[in-house]
Design a protein around this motif. Structure first.
Motif, short mmCIF file in Angstrom:
data_model
loop_
_atom_site.label_atom_id
_atom_site.label_comp_id
_atom_site.label_asym_id
_atom_site.label_seq_id
_atom_site.Cartn_x
_atom_site.Cartn_y
_atom_site.Cartn_z
N ILE A 22 0.73 -1.02 -0.01
CA ILE A 22 -0.02 -0.07 0.01
C ILE A 22 0.92 1.17 0.00
N GLU A 23 1.97 1.24 0.79
CA GLU A 23 2.95 2.38 0.80
C GLU A 23 3.40 2.79 -0.57
N GLY A 24 3.92 1.61 -1.28
CA GLY A 24 4.31 1.81 -2.56
C GLY A 24 3.14 2.31 -3.60
N GLN A 30 1.36 9.70 -5.50
CA GLN A 30 2.11 10.81 -5.55
C GLN A 30 2.84 11.11 -6.61
N ARG A 31 3.39 10.07 -7.37
CA ARG A 31 4.49 10.24 -8.45
C ARG A 31 3.45 10.70 -9.71
N MET A 32 2.48 9.93 -9.95
CA MET A 32 1.41 10.29 -10.74
C MET A 32 0.80 11.70 -10.87
N ILE A 33 0.39 12.11 -9.58
CA ILE A 33 0.05 13.71 -9.40
C ILE A 33 1.33 14.65 -9.76
N ILE A 42 -5.42 8.38 -11.98
CA ILE A 42 -4.96 8.45 -10.29
C ILE A 42 -6.04 7.84 -9.73
N LEU A 43 -7.39 8.19 -10.09
CA LEU A 43 -8.47 7.58 -9.17
C LEU A 43 -8.55 6.08 -9.18
#
Length: 95
Positions: A22-24, A30-33, A42-43
């Motif tokens: 989940i952390e990954g 975050q990277r995608m954003i 993203i969603l």
């Protein structure tokens, strides 16, 4: 009782592995954003994280129930953990 302890440890390892995944996934979001990826993409990832958290929650609850059962057996009072368990479930449902 030793089996319950082994079951609890297995569940703990499973939950920790899930949390690392989940952390990954969250880092990936975050990277995608940061990279300006499409909101729809993203969603989709956010939905995957939510699903993973629900699965992890189920495992955490399972481990907690095993521990409550073990503690109740040790105390000789099958209702010893009842209030604690009810509070947890109530808070989880309400929260």
């Amino acid at each position: 009782m030793a089996k319950e302890v082994k079951d609890q440890e297995a569940l703990k390892k499973d939950v920790m592995a899930r949390m690392k995944r989940i952390e990954g996934q969250v880092r990936g979001i975050q990277r995608m954003i940061d990279e300006g990826k499409e909101c729809e993409d993203i969603l989709v990832q956010v939905r995957a994280v939510r699903s993973a958290l629900r699965s992890a929650t189920t495992q955490i609850m399972r481990r907690y129930l095993l521990r409550c059962n073990e503690q109740a057996a040790q105390s000789g009072d099958p209702n010893a953990q009842y209030e604690k368990l009810m509070k947890l479930v109530s808070n989880f449902i309400d929260g």
